[in-house]
Design a protein around this motif. Structure first.
Motif, PDB file in Angstrom:
ATOM      1  N   CYS A 152      14.499 -12.816 -39.399  1.00 49.00           N
ATOM      2  CA  CYS A 152      14.129 -13.635 -40.653  1.00 49.00           C
ATOM      3  C   CYS A 152      12.819 -13.883 -40.853  1.00 49.00           C
ATOM      4  N   LEU A 153      12.064 -13.381 -39.779  1.00 52.47           N
ATOM      5  CA  LEU A 153      10.611 -13.832 -40.043  1.00 52.47           C
ATOM      6  C   LEU A 153       9.920 -12.910 -40.812  1.00 52.47           C
ATOM      7  N   PRO A 154       8.894 -13.293 -41.585  1.00 47.54           N
ATOM      8  CA  PRO A 154       8.309 -12.468 -42.250  1.00 47.54           C
ATOM      9  C   PRO A 154       7.164 -11.253 -41.452  1.00 47.54           C
ATOM     10  N   VAL A 155       7.090 -10.138 -42.111  1.00 39.99           N
ATOM     11  CA  VAL A 155       6.389  -9.071 -41.865  1.00 39.99           C
ATOM     12  C   VAL A 155       5.002  -9.059 -42.061  1.00 39.99           C
ATOM     13  N   LYS A 156       4.201  -8.698 -41.162  1.00 37.87           N
ATOM     14  CA  LYS A 156       2.623  -8.535 -41.328  1.00 37.87           C
ATOM     15  C   LYS A 156       2.387  -7.235 -40.936  1.00 37.87           C
ATOM     16  N   GLU A 241       2.532 -24.508 -36.843  1.00 37.77           N
ATOM     17  CA  GLU A 241       3.838 -24.469 -37.752  1.00 37.77           C
ATOM     18  C   GLU A 241       4.393 -23.147 -38.007  1.00 37.77           C
ATOM     19  N   GLU A 242       3.363 -22.041 -38.015  1.00 33.04           N
ATOM     20  CA  GLU A 242       3.667 -20.759 -38.657  1.00 33.04           C
ATOM     21  C   GLU A 242       3.977 -20.162 -37.120  1.00 33.04           C
ATOM     22  N   VAL A 243       3.354 -20.524 -36.241  1.00 31.48           N
ATOM     23  CA  VAL A 243       3.605 -19.779 -35.005  1.00 31.48           C
ATOM     24  C   VAL A 243       4.978 -20.083 -34.227  1.00 31.48           C
ATOM     25  N   HIS A 244       5.301 -21.441 -34.448  1.00 32.71           N
ATOM     26  CA  HIS A 244       6.640 -21.994 -33.888  1.00 32.71           C
ATOM     27  C   HIS A 244       7.634 -21.365 -33.737  1.00 32.71           C
ATOM     28  N   PRO A 245       8.062 -20.564 -34.991  1.00 32.67           N
ATOM     29  CA  PRO A 245       9.451 -19.902 -35.069  1.00 32.67           C
ATOM     30  C   PRO A 245       9.461 -18.526 -34.146  1.00 32.67           C
ATOM     31  N   TRP A 246       8.345 -18.138 -33.607  1.00 35.57           N
ATOM     32  CA  TRP A 246       8.011 -17.022 -32.691  1.00 35.57           C
ATOM     33  C   TRP A 246       8.240 -17.560 -31.318  1.00 35.57           C
TER      34      TRP A 246
END
Length: 278
Positions: A152-156, A241-246
């Motif tokens: 579910c996390l965005p792809v970079k 906050e962007e790192v937390h889901p990882w």
């Protein structure tokens, strides 16, 4: 070829002086093979050609039937060693802890993560999934839940190190360098940041560490993470906050590692279960 004394060791390799004081050889342990080292050599060479602060790789070599990589020797200490020295000195003189090394590390990762490179593998997620599925401490449903979160996390498509922990960061002449590029890939920088944060937040210090140093480190873990992320955000705009889901996928990945003790794995496992239950 002349091999000197051993100067370092990790979960996958031992490092020895080589030929003279300007080179080292990193020899594989039985848990990795020549193809792994060839991948590391290729990735490290890409980073060197990008003029990033990494040791220069010279060649693939062999010693006593063990494959290895010959590198430029970097004189310095790992971030982990510097942490311990700082903590131990503070048990004696109570000076204020200095996060300069942490900020150097954040700026280094920010520089690396600003780049893209089409010759790097683009299998970051495939590798993470393979590692997560190999963990025998997680039930199949737990593995599925972790992988669903990852999907579910965005792809970079940025340059990522793949194992950005304090053992792979060397401070030399006031500069941070990054070693061990075996797991480098194109992907999400947040995975590297989560790796660093997890090591600071959950690492169990060696038993020989003075108890006062352990106490100081425990009291400052979150301050170290804040200093790191504040500097990284300043450099890149990426927030905690962007790192937390990882954090959950990287916690699970680390359970596949040979480089952490059983007690620490149990700590990580309990944290995964707690987060999955939320």
């Amino acid at each position: 070829m002349k091999m000197g004394r051993k100067i370092g060791e990790g979960a996958n390799a031992e490092v020895f002086e080589w030929e003279n004081n300007n080179k080292v050889i990193k020899l594989a342990k039985p848990n990795i093979d020549k193809s792994d080292l060839e991948r590391e050599f290729r990735n490290n060479l890409i980073m060197w050609n990008l003029s990033l602060p990494v040791p220069k790789p010279f060649e693939i070599a062999e010693f006593n039937q063990r494959p290895g990589i010959v590198y430029e020797r970097v004189y310095g200490k790992t971030l982990r060693e510097r942490f311990f020295e700082n903590l131990i000195s503070n048990t004696n003189n109570h000076t204020k802890l200095d996060w300069k090394d942490v900020r150097l590390t954040a700026r280094l990762l920010g520089k690396i993560h600003s780049l893209s490179h089409n010759e790097l593998p683009n299998d970051q997620r495939d590798l993470l999934k393979k590692q997560i599925l190999s963990v025998n401490k997680l039930h199949e449903e737990e593995k599925k839940s972790v992988i669903n979160k990852l999907d579910c996390l965005p792809v970079k498509d940025k340059v990522c190190h793949g194992d950005a922990n304090p053992n792979n960061i060397i401070i030399s002449n006031g500069e941070a360098l990054l070693i061990d590029w075996m797991n480098a890939a194109t992907g999400n920088p947040e995975a590297d940041l989560a790796e660093f944060i997890i090591m600071i937040r959950y690492a169990i210090l060696p038993p020989e560490t003075p108890q006062n140093a352990v106490r100081i480190f425990d009291n400052n873990r979150e301050k170290i993470i804040k200093a790191f992320m504040d500097e990284y955000t300043l450099s890149t705009g990426t927030t905690y906050e962007e790192v937390h889901p990882w954090v959950i996928p990287i916690l699970a990945r680390k359970l596949s590692s040979d480089g952490i003790i059983e007690e620490e794995k149990e700590l990580l496992l309990n944290e995964i279960k707690r987060r999955l239950e939320k």
